[in-house]
Enzyme design. Sequence first.
Site, mmCIF file in Angstrom:
data_model
loop_
_atom_site.group_PDB
_atom_site.id
_atom_site.type_symbol
_atom_site.label_atom_id
_atom_site.label_comp_id
_atom_site.label_asym_id
_atom_site.label_seq_id
_atom_site.Cartn_x
_atom_site.Cartn_y
_atom_site.Cartn_z
ATOM 1 N N TRP A 52 2.716 -5.321 13.762
ATOM 2 C CA TRP A 52 3.653 -5.073 14.860
ATOM 3 C C TRP A 52 2.849 -4.847 16.142
ATOM 4 O O TRP A 52 1.890 -4.082 16.138
ATOM 5 C CB TRP A 52 4.485 -3.827 14.521
ATOM 6 C CG TRP A 52 5.501 -3.425 15.530
ATOM 7 C CD1 TRP A 52 6.428 -4.230 16.127
ATOM 8 C CD2 TRP A 52 5.724 -2.108 16.055
ATOM 9 N NE1 TRP A 52 7.211 -3.491 16.986
ATOM 10 C CE2 TRP A 52 6.797 -2.193 16.958
ATOM 11 C CE3 TRP A 52 5.119 -0.868 15.843
ATOM 12 C CZ2 TRP A 52 7.282 -1.081 17.652
ATOM 13 C CZ3 TRP A 52 5.601 0.228 16.526
ATOM 14 C CH2 TRP A 52 6.668 0.121 17.419
ATOM 15 N N ASP A 112 4.197 2.890 7.199
ATOM 16 C CA ASP A 112 5.253 2.678 8.189
ATOM 17 C C ASP A 112 6.465 2.119 7.440
ATOM 18 O O ASP A 112 6.406 1.017 6.886
ATOM 19 C CB ASP A 112 4.751 1.686 9.255
ATOM 20 C CG ASP A 112 5.753 1.521 10.394
ATOM 21 O OD1 ASP A 112 6.887 2.030 10.286
ATOM 22 O OD2 ASP A 112 5.400 0.876 11.400
ATOM 23 N N LYS A 163 17.212 0.721 12.234
ATOM 24 C CA LYS A 163 17.757 -0.490 11.624
ATOM 25 C C LYS A 163 18.747 -0.161 10.526
ATOM 26 O O LYS A 163 19.847 -0.719 10.483
ATOM 27 C CB LYS A 163 16.620 -1.338 11.054
ATOM 28 C CG LYS A 163 15.855 -2.127 12.078
ATOM 29 C CD LYS A 163 14.705 -1.370 12.651
ATOM 30 C CE LYS A 163 13.993 -2.211 13.721
ATOM 31 N NZ LYS A 163 12.982 -1.423 14.422
HETATM 32 C C1 LMR Z 1 10.610 -5.010 16.707
HETATM 33 O O1 LMR Z 1 9.548 -5.146 16.100
HETATM 34 O O2 LMR Z 1 11.153 -5.925 17.330
HETATM 35 C C2 LMR Z 1 11.315 -3.685 16.681
HETATM 36 O O3 LMR Z 1 10.591 -2.779 15.911
HETATM 37 C C3 LMR Z 1 11.652 -3.178 18.028
HETATM 38 C C4 LMR Z 1 10.456 -2.739 18.808
HETATM 39 O O4 LMR Z 1 10.472 -1.593 19.280
HETATM 40 O O5 LMR Z 1 9.509 -3.508 18.985
#
Ligand code: LMR
Length: 403
Positions: free
Chosen positions: A137, A218, A253
Amino acid sequence: MSQAESLFHAIPLAPPDPILGVTDAFNADTNPKKVNLGVGVYQDGQGRIPVLRSVREAEKRWFETENSKAYLPIDGLPAYRTGVQNLLFGTDHAVVKGGQVVTAQVLGGTGGLRMGADFLKRFAPASSEVFLSSPTWENHRAVFEAAGFKVNEYAYYDPETRGLAFGKMVASLRAMPKSSIVLLHACCHNPTGVDLDAGQWQELTGIFREQNLIPFLDLAYQGFAEGLDADAFAVRAFADAGIPMVISSSFSKSFSLYRERVGAVTLVTANADEAKRATSQLKRVIRSSYSNPSSHGAQVVALILTDAELRKAWELELGEMRERILRMRTLFVEKLAAKQAARDFSFVRKQRGMFSYSGLELPRVQRLRTEFGIYVVDSGRMCVAAMNEGNLDYITDSIAKVL
Ligand code: LMR
């Protein structure tokens, strides 16, 4: 005031956020056919971000009974904290019964990551560095760097097979210095949708113990892969193995409560005495950051988790969201195959969670945006949870064209 006199005159312009910046660009687009497959937000079959029926009902009940706006405790609502622990470990896990688990209510999953990171910066060995999966992420690196950590990567995804590079992952783990902090996606890996299976998680617990590594799990999508218990497998495997860890939970979510910022950070310690001391320090970390959490979202989640009728209704809705995403995966693959797209997308069906790591290269991602108003993240990550029967033809037509 001349520009040179201003305190802020030399501030460089920051780049847009790699994910939320895509939403800004989408909002500014005037194309009536535009679709936002960037940010990870679940939409229903009509393209709405739903307020769940269970949430609406809990909110009504809470509205009628709330009788104070006093501060919450620094570590949040007690009923919420218990609810989080039950979701993570089940109702009678030894670590919970033994008083080894510390949970604080925090501001969303990002809050869980940051409070966990700040806590570790104070109490993990000074030499500990952080390792993130490659890829991960986009915000993980920023969060851990902001907490003062040096951030590295470990092997995870194999672009050739579009699956897990498990052998390489294990080799990365074995090569890490002792006491390294390893960020793991407990399920629904973001961005790839590629997860470890049960046997692989078990193998990992052995390696973590041998190498004395610190797992930081996570868990932002519990319930979106297979179900609430199955998706907590990794958490429970580390707990069963007696390995101390940090967990960040998000309910953005699973309860569709994005803007309420409902999350938690959980520490699994060795015993109740350690837990007591860890709690006191975690509270100091929180107090010096934002003092104490906001109330509404956590009250709603706590109510749903503790009321049998609401809980049943919520689990049903969570199942509906999970099933709908799976249907969209299948439809997406079928439609691209029917359009004889110049690439096989059948791997999308095997990925789990909200996202598909589509393999679309940056120039194609950019063409999708500028020519078709279809917004995906630069990495090629698409939010499958934003697809529906009304937009899938347009999405797959456009992808077939940029290929
Ligand atoms: C995402 O990965 O799109 C979500 O977790 C929202 C974010 O805050 O990035």
